[in-house]
Design a protein around this motif. Structure first.
Motif, PDB file in Angstrom:
ATOM      1  N   GLU A 173       0.722  -1.397   0.337  1.00 29.80           N
ATOM      2  CA  GLU A 173       0.482  -0.019  -0.184  1.00 29.80           C
ATOM      3  C   GLU A 173       0.626   1.437  -0.389  1.00 29.80           C
ATOM      4  O   GLU A 173       0.216   2.411  -0.367  1.00 29.80           O
ATOM      5  CB  GLU A 173      -1.173   0.187   1.383  1.00 29.80           C
ATOM      6  CG  GLU A 173      -2.442  -1.132   1.170  1.00 29.80           C
ATOM      7  CD  GLU A 173      -3.098  -1.521   1.830  1.00 29.80           C
ATOM      8  OE1 GLU A 173      -3.382  -0.620   3.058  1.00 29.80           O
ATOM      9  OE2 GLU A 173      -3.713  -1.798   1.893  1.00 29.80           O
ATOM     10  N   THR A 174       2.122   1.291   0.722  1.00 33.45           N
ATOM     11  CA  THR A 174       2.548   2.186   0.975  1.00 33.45           C
ATOM     12  C   THR A 174       3.878   2.214  -0.617  1.00 33.45           C
ATOM     13  O   THR A 174       4.042   3.439  -0.806  1.00 33.45           O
ATOM     14  CB  THR A 174       3.925   2.344   1.877  1.00 33.45           C
ATOM     15  OG1 THR A 174       3.807   1.307   1.847  1.00 33.45           O
ATOM     16  CG2 THR A 174       2.721   2.843   3.204  1.00 33.45           C
ATOM     17  N   THR A 177       1.369   4.519  -2.757  1.00 31.91           N
ATOM     18  CA  THR A 177       0.679   6.011  -3.400  1.00 31.91           C
ATOM     19  C   THR A 177       2.239   6.751  -2.932  1.00 31.91           C
ATOM     20  O   THR A 177       2.199   7.398  -3.937  1.00 31.91           O
ATOM     21  CB  THR A 177       0.865   6.197  -0.906  1.00 31.91           C
ATOM     22  OG1 THR A 177       0.241   4.930  -0.829  1.00 31.91           O
ATOM     23  CG2 THR A 177      -0.119   6.990  -1.271  1.00 31.91           C
TER      24      THR A 177
END
Ligand SMILES: [Zn+2]
Ligand SMILES: [Zn+2]
Length: 184
Positions: A173-174, A177
């Motif tokens: 997820e990071t 982003t």
């Protein structure tokens, strides 16, 4: 520190973290006959989800084992041990991806993004690892202390007391982003 600063360390001993990494790479090479970091590059490229950016000479990804939510690695695509082995075009590509990643950090939360950045290269003047050119591989590791715009990823009890890293966020997820911030 409101300004960037760099430090160059020359130790009279091999620091433990570097030694661990060299030993792991050496062990992997002796078992498989391949460089562990070359294999990491290939697997990250295949899996895609943790890759932030790449050019002809370098690839940037957040490895699954990072201690920090935005702990990017920038790794040379060719099996090279240190700066002196890079061609002029590789140096240019390194500068480009470095600028891109640090720019993406600042875009991420629309604020200046603090980070520590370490360059890992083959050791010099070190008999124990004089063959490290075979199994060790140039890479840059980032240690950014933020997990959100105004939230710090503390180096907490587990890390301090047991050297057992606890990353509170999923790197897939990071990475997503940060990849979006890189594209902005
Ligand atoms: Zn390699
Ligand atoms: Zn390293």
């Amino acid at each position: 520190m409101p300004h960037p600063h760099g430090q160059l360390y020359a130790y009279s001993f091999l620091p433990l973290k570097i030694k661990e990494e060299l030993d792991s790479c050496k062990e992997y090479y002796s078992k498989k006959g391949r460089c562990m970091i070359c294999d990491m590059n290939r697997e990250e490229k295949e899996f895609k989800e943790r890759v932030i950016a790449e050019n002809d000479s370098f690839i940037a990804y957040i490895p699954f084992f990072t201690d920090y939510p935005y702990g990017v690695f920038i790794v040379s695509k060719n099996h090279k041990g240190n700066f002196t082995e890079f061609t002029d075009i590789e140096k240019l590509h390194l500068a480009e991806i470095l600028k891109g990643i640090t720019g993406a950090f600042d875009k991420l939360f629309d604020r200046l993004f603090p980070y520590m950045m370490c360059i890992h290269q083959t050791p010099v003047n070190c008999n124990e690892y004089e063959d490290s050119k075979d199994y060790y591989h140039f890479h840059i590791e980032f240690y950014p202390p933020l997990r959100d715009k105004n939230r710090i990823k503390f180096y907490a009890s587990s890390e301090m007391g047991a050297w057992a890293a606890c990353n509170p966020l999923s790197v897939e997820e990071t990475a997503k982003t940060l990849r979006e911030a890189y594209e902005r």
